[in-house]
Enzyme design. Structure first.
Site, mmCIF file in Angstrom:
data_model
loop_
_atom_site.group_PDB
_atom_site.id
_atom_site.type_symbol
_atom_site.label_atom_id
_atom_site.label_comp_id
_atom_site.label_asym_id
_atom_site.label_seq_id
_atom_site.Cartn_x
_atom_site.Cartn_y
_atom_site.Cartn_z
ATOM 1 N N CYS A 209 21.180 143.525 81.658
ATOM 2 C CA CYS A 209 20.045 142.605 82.192
ATOM 3 C C CYS A 209 20.456 141.255 82.060
ATOM 4 C CB CYS A 209 18.803 142.794 81.479
ATOM 5 S SG CYS A 209 17.731 141.549 81.652
ATOM 6 N N CYS A 231 14.673 145.621 84.625
ATOM 7 C CA CYS A 231 14.720 145.725 83.165
ATOM 8 C C CYS A 231 13.438 146.207 82.392
ATOM 9 C CB CYS A 231 15.187 144.414 82.522
ATOM 10 S SG CYS A 231 15.360 144.333 80.695
ATOM 11 N N ASP A 359 48.350 147.606 87.112
ATOM 12 C CA ASP A 359 47.792 148.576 86.313
ATOM 13 C C ASP A 359 47.229 149.744 87.093
ATOM 14 O OD1 ASP A 359 46.564 150.075 84.430
ATOM 15 O OD2 ASP A 359 45.250 148.623 83.483
#
Length: 450
Positions: A209, A231, A359
């Site tokens: 949130c 939320c 990566d």
């Protein structure tokens, strides 16, 4: 200054014509040359255009293409950077290369790299900035998703008068204090239940949130961190959406049928992620005054663009080339492949050059295990990091007996005619895709132009 600007334009245009017509290139060098002569050349080139910038992790190239095709239905000629060269020199090249045709309004629709938005907006002031999504991507270059968003926010602060057209299903786009006008789009499917309380998978980025940092919940999850979030600890929730997808009618790897408003739209391309791209384009098109019929007509003409479900016919095979570059994007493609009813051969190409991200650990965050293995009859593994990919697929449960390593592009191309299925899907990182397309162009399998 006038002489310097004209010299930059002239030499930039000449270099583009030479590189494009003779060497099938010229996506960035003309811009690089022009900006060396006149540092402010982009400001001059874009001065009388209504500019739409498109940025975000995934979907920039396709969204830019769909917006461009839609606006052409009403306004004729539209300037864009179709090759996906989305940094400063590539965008300058797009202006230098543009051959002006009939148009009712001078509009430029430009894909912009997330990290370069702050540079681009120092030279031009967009009318609209489109935000697609933010996912973890090339950690060595962008860092975490919040670092990426800060780069975007810095760019937007250079243009406070621009309208932001943002994916409302991405909570990160509601986490700032920008003064710009904001228009949100998102999914609001007919089966959405506001009483539903869902959590995203535990390894999902971007589910905190923005107000209290609690874990977000969802009434509906489309994929990854995208959906109707809220939320449970505070009042932070998805903003009001102006433009929505109301129903997904049908999906195949080659087609999408979906409903926005009261109209059903069709596109000759697969993947739920491309419905988001279409919705972003729809939102911009409506803001520019297009009718539903004009938008539908442009969607029906949608082209499979460079590396984005690009269709290649070779020998007796139907090859679909798809760019993959991060876990969320790859998982979306894998989900699309699971809508394929026919048997097919799979080719995976993995590079780890700077443009790909050095990566390669991200391949372990994607769910290869979810692929319907019974439909995959043979696998070719290539690219500079083919050993890493071979191991990843072996761990995912694929039978090594159907896996073949083809380290070079020539070996890969030579193996394609002998694959057991007519349909072939190639999932490739960026530089591996460029390398393969170059070799295919040399062998006259495809046109070398992007």
């Amino acid at each position: 200054m006038f002489i310097k600007t004209n010299l930059a334009k002239f030499l930039g245009k000449v270099s583009y014509l030479v590189l494009h017509n003779i060497f099938n290139g010229g996506t960035s060098f003309p811009g690089k040359l022009a900006v060396k002569i006149d540092h402010n050349i982009l400001e001059e080139l874009a001065s009388d255009y209504e500019v739409i910038l498109v940025t975000g992790t995934n979907g920039k190239t396709m969204t830019t293409s769909i917006i461009t095709e839609a606006l052409k239905e009403k306004y004729g000629d539209v300037l864009t950077n179709p090759s996906g060269s989305n940094m400063l020199q590539g965008i300058i090249t797009a202006f230098l290369a543009h051959r002006k045709k009939h148009s009712q309004r001078k509009i430029a629709v430009l894909e912009v790299d997330e990290a370069y938005l702050k540079i681009i907006t120092t030279y031009l002031k967009p009318k609209v900035v489109v935000l697609t999504n933010i996912f973890r991507d090339q950690m060595d270059r962008y860092g975490e998703i919040y670092t990426t968003y800060e780069k975007i926010i810095t760019g937007i602060k250079n243009c406070p008068d621009a309208t932001i057209v943002a994916n409302g299903d991405a909570s990160i786009f509601s986490s700032d204090d920008l003064t710009n006008q904001k228009i949100f789009y998102g999914f609001d499917l007919n089966n959405s239940d506001q009483k539903t309380d869902l959590l995203a998978p535990v390894n999902t980025d971007g589910v905190l949130c923005a107000k209290c940092h609690n874990i977000l919940h969802y009434h509906e999850i489309v994929y990854a961190n995208l959906g109707n979030y809220f939320c449970p600890k505070c009042n932070f929730h998805r903003p009001k959406l102006k433009y929505t997808v109301n129903e997904i009618v049908k999906q195949t790897p080659k087609s999408l049928t979906f409903k926005m408003g009261t109209k059903v739209y069709q596109m000759a391309i697969g993947g739920t992620y491309n419905i988001y791209n279409a919705l972003a384009a729809y939102s911009v098109a409506k803001e520019f005054g297009l009718s539903d019929d004009e938008i539908a007509r442009s969607f029906s003409k949608n082209k499979r663009i460079f590396g984005r479900q690009e269709l290649i016919n070779y020998s007796d095979k139907e090859i679909i080339l798809i760019l993959v570059k991060n876990p969320v994007g790859l998982d979306s493609v894998l989900n699309m492949l699971n809508t394929e009813n026919d048997d097919y051969s799979l080719i995976t190409l993995l590079n780890a050059n700077h443009a790909d991200g050095i990566d390669t650990s991200w391949i372990w965050d994607s769910n290869y295990e979810s692929l319907h293995k019974e439909n995959i009859k043979h696998i070719l593994v290539g690219g500079l990091r083919h050993q890493d990919m071979h191991l990843r697929l072996k761990v995912a449960g694929f039978d090594p007996k159907i896996m073949e390593t083809t380290p070079t592009d020539d070996e890969l191309i030579d193996a394609i005619p002998n694959l057991p299925c007519k349909k072939i899907y190639i999932l490739s990182t960026y530089t591996a895709m460029l390398s393969l397309r170059k070799k295919m162009a040399e062998r006259k399998i495809i046109n070398g132009n992007m």
